[in-house]
Design a protein around this motif. Structure first.
Motif, mmCIF file in Angstrom:
data_model
loop_
_atom_site.group_PDB
_atom_site.id
_atom_site.type_symbol
_atom_site.label_atom_id
_atom_site.label_comp_id
_atom_site.label_asym_id
_atom_site.label_seq_id
_atom_site.Cartn_x
_atom_site.Cartn_y
_atom_site.Cartn_z
ATOM 1 N N ALA A 1 0.818 -1.212 0.000
ATOM 2 C CA ALA A 1 0.000 0.000 0.000
ATOM 3 C C ALA A 1 0.852 1.263 0.000
ATOM 4 O O ALA A 1 0.498 2.256 -0.646
ATOM 5 N N GLU A 2 1.966 1.244 0.718
ATOM 6 C CA GLU A 2 2.813 2.444 0.798
ATOM 7 C C GLU A 2 3.337 2.826 -0.579
ATOM 8 O O GLU A 2 3.392 4.013 -0.928
ATOM 9 N N PHE A 3 3.730 1.827 -1.365
ATOM 10 C CA PHE A 3 4.240 2.097 -2.710
ATOM 11 C C PHE A 3 3.140 2.677 -3.591
ATOM 12 O O PHE A 3 3.383 3.586 -4.390
ATOM 13 N N LEU A 4 1.915 2.137 -3.462
ATOM 14 C CA LEU A 4 0.811 2.631 -4.279
ATOM 15 C C LEU A 4 0.461 4.072 -3.905
ATOM 16 O O LEU A 4 0.179 4.894 -4.782
ATOM 17 N N ILE A 5 0.464 4.379 -2.614
ATOM 18 C CA ILE A 5 0.189 5.750 -2.183
ATOM 19 C C ILE A 5 1.192 6.713 -2.806
ATOM 20 O O ILE A 5 0.828 7.781 -3.321
ATOM 21 N N ASP A 6 2.459 6.325 -2.788
ATOM 22 C CA ASP A 6 3.486 7.193 -3.352
ATOM 23 C C ASP A 6 3.324 7.313 -4.867
ATOM 24 O O ASP A 6 3.528 8.383 -5.445
ATOM 25 N N PHE A 7 2.948 6.217 -5.504
ATOM 26 C CA PHE A 7 2.711 6.245 -6.943
ATOM 27 C C PHE A 7 1.581 7.219 -7.281
ATOM 28 O O PHE A 7 1.695 8.036 -8.210
ATOM 29 N N LEU A 8 0.488 7.140 -6.529
ATOM 30 C CA LEU A 8 -0.651 8.028 -6.776
ATOM 31 C C LEU A 8 -0.315 9.480 -6.456
ATOM 32 O O LEU A 8 -0.887 10.401 -7.035
ATOM 33 N N ARG A 9 0.629 9.675 -5.553
ATOM 34 C CA ARG A 9 1.040 11.029 -5.215
ATOM 35 C C ARG A 9 1.795 11.683 -6.377
ATOM 36 O O ARG A 9 1.717 12.897 -6.566
ATOM 37 N N HIS A 10 2.500 10.865 -7.155
ATOM 38 C CA HIS A 10 3.333 11.403 -8.224
ATOM 39 C C HIS A 10 2.762 11.195 -9.613
ATOM 40 O O HIS A 10 3.407 11.560 -10.605
ATOM 41 N N HIS A 11 1.564 10.613 -9.697
ATOM 42 C CA HIS A 11 0.930 10.374 -10.988
ATOM 43 C C HIS A 11 -0.559 10.693 -10.884
ATOM 44 O O HIS A 11 -1.219 10.235 -9.953
#
Length: 274
Positions: A26-36
Protein backbone atom coordinates in the motif's frame (compact mmCIF):
# COMPACT_ATOMS: atom_id res chain seq x y z
CA UNK A 1 10.41 14.20 -5.64
CA UNK A 2 9.13 16.63 -3.03
CA UNK A 3 7.43 19.62 -4.56
CA UNK A 4 7.60 18.18 -8.10
CA UNK A 5 4.45 18.39 -10.20
CA UNK A 6 2.81 14.96 -10.67
CA UNK A 7 3.06 13.36 -14.10
CA UNK A 8 -0.26 13.66 -15.90
CA UNK A 9 -1.92 10.99 -17.99
CA UNK A 10 -5.26 10.62 -19.71
CA UNK A 11 -6.09 7.32 -18.00
CA UNK A 12 -4.63 5.16 -15.25
CA UNK A 13 -5.36 1.44 -14.83
CA UNK A 14 -4.57 -0.32 -11.53
CA UNK A 15 -5.50 -3.81 -10.38
CA UNK A 16 -4.80 -6.49 -7.79
CA UNK A 17 -3.83 -4.28 -4.86
CA UNK A 18 -5.30 -6.80 -2.38
CA UNK A 19 -5.94 -4.33 0.43
CA UNK A 20 -6.67 -6.35 3.55
CA UNK A 21 -3.77 -8.73 2.94
CA UNK A 22 -0.35 -8.45 4.53
CA UNK A 23 1.31 -8.73 1.13
CA UNK A 24 -0.28 -5.56 -0.27
CA UNK A 25 2.33 -2.86 -0.91
CA UNK A 26 0.00 0.00 0.00
CA UNK A 27 2.81 2.44 0.80
CA UNK A 28 4.24 2.10 -2.71
CA UNK A 29 0.81 2.63 -4.28
CA UNK A 30 0.19 5.75 -2.18
CA UNK A 31 3.49 7.19 -3.35
CA UNK A 32 2.71 6.24 -6.94
CA UNK A 33 -0.65 8.03 -6.78
CA UNK A 34 1.04 11.03 -5.22
CA UNK A 35 3.33 11.40 -8.22
CA UNK A 36 0.93 10.37 -10.99
CA UNK A 37 -2.49 11.81 -11.84
CA UNK A 38 -5.06 11.11 -14.53
CA UNK A 39 -8.41 12.36 -15.78
CA UNK A 40 -9.82 8.83 -15.52
CA UNK A 41 -8.87 5.93 -13.26
CA UNK A 42 -9.96 2.31 -13.64
CA UNK A 43 -9.56 0.03 -10.63
CA UNK A 44 -9.47 -3.29 -12.48
CA UNK A 45 -10.48 -5.68 -9.70
CA UNK A 46 -9.13 -7.24 -6.52
CA UNK A 47 -8.44 -3.84 -5.01
CA UNK A 48 -9.85 -5.14 -1.72
CA UNK A 49 -9.14 -8.75 -0.74
CA UNK A 50 -12.41 -9.99 0.69
CA UNK A 51 -11.16 -13.60 0.79
CA UNK A 52 -8.42 -12.78 3.30
CA UNK A 53 -10.53 -10.35 5.28
CA UNK A 54 -13.06 -13.12 5.85
CA UNK A 55 -10.31 -15.35 7.22
CA UNK A 56 -8.69 -12.72 9.45
CA UNK A 57 -9.02 -8.95 9.70
CA UNK A 58 -5.98 -6.99 8.58
CA UNK A 59 -6.50 -3.32 7.74
CA UNK A 60 -3.61 -1.04 8.74
CA UNK A 61 -3.73 2.72 8.31
CA UNK A 62 -1.84 2.57 5.02
CA UNK A 63 -4.66 0.53 3.47
CA UNK A 64 -7.16 3.11 4.63
CA UNK A 65 -4.90 5.82 3.20
CA UNK A 66 -5.16 4.25 -0.26
CA UNK A 67 -8.96 4.35 -0.07
CA UNK A 68 -8.94 7.94 1.16
CA UNK A 69 -6.52 8.96 -1.59
CA UNK A 70 -8.83 7.55 -4.25
CA UNK A 71 -11.91 9.17 -2.69
CA UNK A 72 -10.13 12.54 -2.69
CA UNK A 73 -9.34 12.06 -6.38
CA UNK A 74 -13.02 11.38 -7.08
CA UNK A 75 -14.06 14.50 -5.18
CA UNK A 76 -11.66 16.53 -7.33
CA UNK A 77 -13.48 15.38 -10.45
CA UNK A 78 -11.45 12.34 -11.51
CA UNK A 79 -13.73 9.74 -13.08
CA UNK A 80 -13.08 6.48 -11.20
CA UNK A 81 -14.61 3.14 -12.17
CA UNK A 82 -14.19 0.15 -9.87
CA UNK A 83 -14.31 -3.11 -11.84
CA UNK A 84 -15.09 -5.94 -9.42
CA UNK A 85 -12.80 -8.99 -9.32
CA UNK A 86 -13.03 -12.39 -7.68
CA UNK A 87 -11.45 -11.32 -4.37
CA UNK A 88 -13.88 -8.38 -4.15
CA UNK A 89 -16.78 -10.14 -5.90
CA UNK A 90 -19.17 -8.90 -3.20
CA UNK A 91 -19.17 -5.60 -5.10
CA UNK A 92 -20.83 -7.17 -8.13
CA UNK A 93 -24.20 -6.83 -6.43
CA UNK A 94 -23.66 -3.05 -6.43
CA UNK A 95 -23.09 -2.53 -10.16
CA UNK A 96 -23.98 1.02 -11.17
CA UNK A 97 -23.86 2.24 -7.56
CA UNK A 98 -21.67 5.23 -6.70
CA UNK A 99 -19.58 5.19 -3.54
CA UNK A 100 -18.13 8.62 -2.88
CA UNK A 101 -18.01 9.31 -6.60
CA UNK A 102 -16.54 5.91 -7.51
CA UNK A 103 -18.88 3.84 -9.69
CA UNK A 104 -18.90 0.02 -9.50
CA UNK A 105 -19.11 -2.14 -12.63
CA UNK A 106 -18.46 -5.69 -13.77
CA UNK A 107 -16.89 -4.53 -17.04
CA UNK A 108 -16.52 -1.33 -19.02
CA UNK A 109 -15.64 -0.13 -22.51
CA UNK A 110 -12.89 2.48 -22.57
CA UNK A 111 -12.30 4.63 -25.65
CA UNK A 112 -8.74 5.87 -25.93
CA UNK A 113 -7.61 9.21 -27.29
CA UNK A 114 -6.79 7.65 -30.67
CA UNK A 115 -10.31 6.22 -31.01
CA UNK A 116 -9.56 2.62 -30.06
CA UNK A 117 -11.99 0.77 -27.82
CA UNK A 118 -10.86 -1.50 -24.99
CA UNK A 119 -12.81 -3.97 -22.91
CA UNK A 120 -11.85 -3.35 -19.28
CA UNK A 121 -12.49 -6.44 -17.16
CA UNK A 122 -10.78 -8.17 -14.25
CA UNK A 123 -10.68 -11.51 -16.05
CA UNK A 124 -11.67 -13.98 -13.34
CA UNK A 125 -14.91 -14.63 -15.23
CA UNK A 126 -12.84 -16.66 -17.67
CA UNK A 127 -10.84 -18.57 -15.08
CA UNK A 128 -12.42 -22.02 -14.97
CA UNK A 129 -10.65 -22.85 -11.69
CA UNK A 130 -12.29 -19.90 -9.94
CA UNK A 131 -15.76 -20.79 -11.19
CA UNK A 132 -15.80 -24.58 -11.43
CA UNK A 133 -13.37 -25.60 -8.70
CA UNK A 134 -13.60 -22.86 -6.09
CA UNK A 135 -11.98 -25.06 -3.42
CA UNK A 136 -8.92 -25.39 -5.67
CA UNK A 137 -8.88 -21.61 -6.16
CA UNK A 138 -8.81 -21.13 -2.38
CA UNK A 139 -6.04 -23.74 -2.10
CA UNK A 140 -4.07 -21.90 -4.77
CA UNK A 141 -4.62 -18.66 -2.88
CA UNK A 142 -3.04 -20.18 0.23
CA UNK A 143 -0.12 -21.46 -1.85
CA UNK A 144 0.32 -17.96 -3.21
CA UNK A 145 0.43 -16.64 0.37
CA UNK A 146 3.22 -19.12 1.10
CA UNK A 147 5.14 -17.94 -1.97
CA UNK A 148 4.81 -14.34 -0.80
CA UNK A 149 6.23 -15.35 2.61
CA UNK A 150 9.21 -16.90 0.82
CA UNK A 151 9.52 -13.60 -1.06
CA UNK A 152 9.85 -11.72 2.22
CA UNK A 153 12.54 -14.05 3.58
CA UNK A 154 14.55 -13.87 0.37
CA UNK A 155 14.11 -10.09 0.22
CA UNK A 156 15.52 -9.66 3.73
CA UNK A 157 18.67 -11.62 2.84
CA UNK A 158 19.11 -9.83 -0.48
CA UNK A 159 18.68 -6.46 1.25
CA UNK A 160 21.35 -7.40 3.81
CA UNK A 161 23.80 -7.98 0.97
CA UNK A 162 22.76 -4.84 -0.92
CA UNK A 163 21.05 -6.77 -3.70
CA UNK A 164 17.91 -5.50 -5.49
CA UNK A 165 14.44 -6.92 -4.90
CA UNK A 166 13.66 -10.18 -6.68
CA UNK A 167 10.27 -11.89 -6.68
CA UNK A 168 10.42 -15.63 -6.06
CA UNK A 169 6.71 -16.09 -6.79
CA UNK A 170 6.98 -14.25 -10.13
CA UNK A 171 9.99 -16.36 -11.07
CA UNK A 172 8.25 -19.59 -10.09
CA UNK A 173 5.10 -18.60 -11.99
CA UNK A 174 7.14 -17.95 -15.13
CA UNK A 175 9.13 -21.19 -14.83
CA UNK A 176 6.47 -23.72 -13.90
CA UNK A 177 5.05 -25.20 -17.10
CA UNK A 178 1.44 -25.34 -15.90
CA UNK A 179 1.57 -21.71 -14.86
CA UNK A 180 3.02 -20.74 -18.24
CA UNK A 181 0.26 -22.71 -19.97
CA UNK A 182 -2.36 -21.01 -17.80
CA UNK A 183 -1.03 -17.54 -18.65
CA UNK A 184 -1.11 -18.35 -22.35
CA UNK A 185 -4.63 -19.79 -22.14
CA UNK A 186 -5.83 -16.80 -20.13
CA UNK A 187 -4.47 -14.39 -22.74
CA UNK A 188 -6.13 -16.37 -25.52
CA UNK A 189 -9.59 -16.47 -23.93
CA UNK A 190 -9.49 -12.77 -23.00
CA UNK A 191 -8.44 -11.93 -26.55
CA UNK A 192 -11.40 -13.91 -27.90
CA UNK A 193 -13.74 -12.08 -25.52
CA UNK A 194 -12.44 -8.78 -26.91
CA UNK A 195 -13.26 -9.97 -30.43
CA UNK A 196 -16.76 -11.00 -29.36
CA UNK A 197 -17.19 -7.56 -27.79
CA UNK A 198 -16.10 -5.98 -31.10
CA UNK A 199 -13.36 -3.88 -29.52
CA UNK A 200 -9.72 -3.27 -30.38
CA UNK A 201 -8.22 -4.60 -27.18
CA UNK A 202 -8.69 -5.83 -23.64
CA UNK A 203 -7.30 -4.45 -20.38
CA UNK A 204 -7.41 -6.88 -17.46
CA UNK A 205 -5.72 -8.06 -14.27
CA UNK A 206 -6.23 -11.22 -12.20
CA UNK A 207 -3.08 -13.22 -13.03
CA UNK A 208 -0.50 -10.70 -11.69
CA UNK A 209 1.44 -10.73 -14.95
CA UNK A 210 1.90 -7.25 -16.44
CA UNK A 211 2.27 -7.22 -20.21
CA UNK A 212 1.28 -5.37 -23.37
CA UNK A 213 1.15 -7.68 -26.38
CA UNK A 214 -0.67 -7.88 -29.69
CA UNK A 215 -2.49 -11.04 -30.78
CA UNK A 216 -3.29 -10.48 -34.45
CA UNK A 217 -6.00 -7.81 -34.47
CA UNK A 218 -6.39 -7.49 -30.67
CA UNK A 219 -4.14 -5.77 -28.17
CA UNK A 220 -3.91 -7.61 -24.84
CA UNK A 221 -2.94 -5.52 -21.81
CA UNK A 222 -2.55 -6.83 -18.28
CA UNK A 223 -2.03 -4.31 -15.48
CA UNK A 224 -0.06 -6.65 -13.20
CA UNK A 225 -0.41 -6.11 -9.46
CA UNK A 226 0.64 -4.25 -6.29
CA UNK A 227 1.69 -7.36 -4.38
CA UNK A 228 4.79 -8.47 -6.32
CA UNK A 229 5.66 -6.28 -9.30
CA UNK A 230 3.93 -2.98 -8.37
CA UNK A 231 2.81 -2.12 -11.89
CA UNK A 232 0.20 0.12 -13.47
CA UNK A 233 -0.89 0.82 -17.04
CA UNK A 234 -1.18 4.42 -18.20
CA UNK A 235 -2.72 5.92 -21.30
CA UNK A 236 -0.94 8.96 -22.67
CA UNK A 237 -2.86 11.85 -24.20
CA UNK A 238 -2.16 10.50 -27.69
CA UNK A 239 -3.73 7.12 -26.81
CA UNK A 240 -0.44 5.23 -26.38
CA UNK A 241 -0.46 2.63 -23.62
CA UNK A 242 2.52 2.02 -21.33
CA UNK A 243 3.32 -0.08 -18.28
CA UNK A 244 4.98 1.70 -15.36
CA UNK A 245 6.50 -0.15 -12.43
CA UNK A 246 8.29 0.62 -9.21
CA UNK A 247 12.00 0.16 -9.89
CA UNK A 248 13.17 0.20 -6.27
CA UNK A 249 10.78 -2.27 -4.64
CA UNK A 250 12.20 -3.64 -1.37
CA UNK A 251 9.88 -5.81 0.67
CA UNK A 252 9.25 -4.40 4.15
CA UNK A 253 11.83 -1.64 3.56
CA UNK A 254 10.47 1.81 4.47
CA UNK A 255 13.69 3.36 3.18
CA UNK A 256 12.44 2.72 -0.35
CA UNK A 257 9.75 5.32 0.16
CA UNK A 258 12.40 8.00 0.64
CA UNK A 259 13.82 7.33 -2.80
CA UNK A 260 12.44 9.12 -5.87
CA UNK A 261 10.01 7.21 -8.03
CA UNK A 262 11.50 6.73 -11.47
CA UNK A 263 8.94 5.09 -13.77
CA UNK A 264 10.32 2.79 -16.42
CA UNK A 265 8.79 0.65 -19.14
CA UNK A 266 8.37 -3.06 -18.48
CA UNK A 267 9.35 -5.38 -21.32
CA UNK A 268 6.12 -5.97 -23.21
CA UNK A 269 7.05 -9.53 -24.17
CA UNK A 270 5.63 -12.51 -22.32
CA UNK A 271 6.06 -16.25 -22.36
CA UNK A 272 3.44 -17.98 -24.47
CA UNK A 273 1.96 -21.36 -23.74
CA UNK A 274 4.08 -24.23 -24.89
Amino acid sequence: MPGDKPRSFRTLFISDVHLGSKSAKAEFLIDFLRHHEAETIYLVGDIVDGWRLRRSWHWPQTHNDVVQKLLRQARKGVQITYIAGNHDEFLRMFQGVHFGGIVVADRAIHESADGKKYLVIHGDQFDTVVHNMRWLAYLGDKAYDAAIMVNRIIARFRRLFGMPYWSFSSWAKAKVKKAVNFIGAFQEVLTEEARRSEVDGVICGHIHHAVIERFDDVQYINTGDWVESCTAVVEHFDGAMEILHWPHVRALAPMALDQPFVPVVVDSKTVKAA
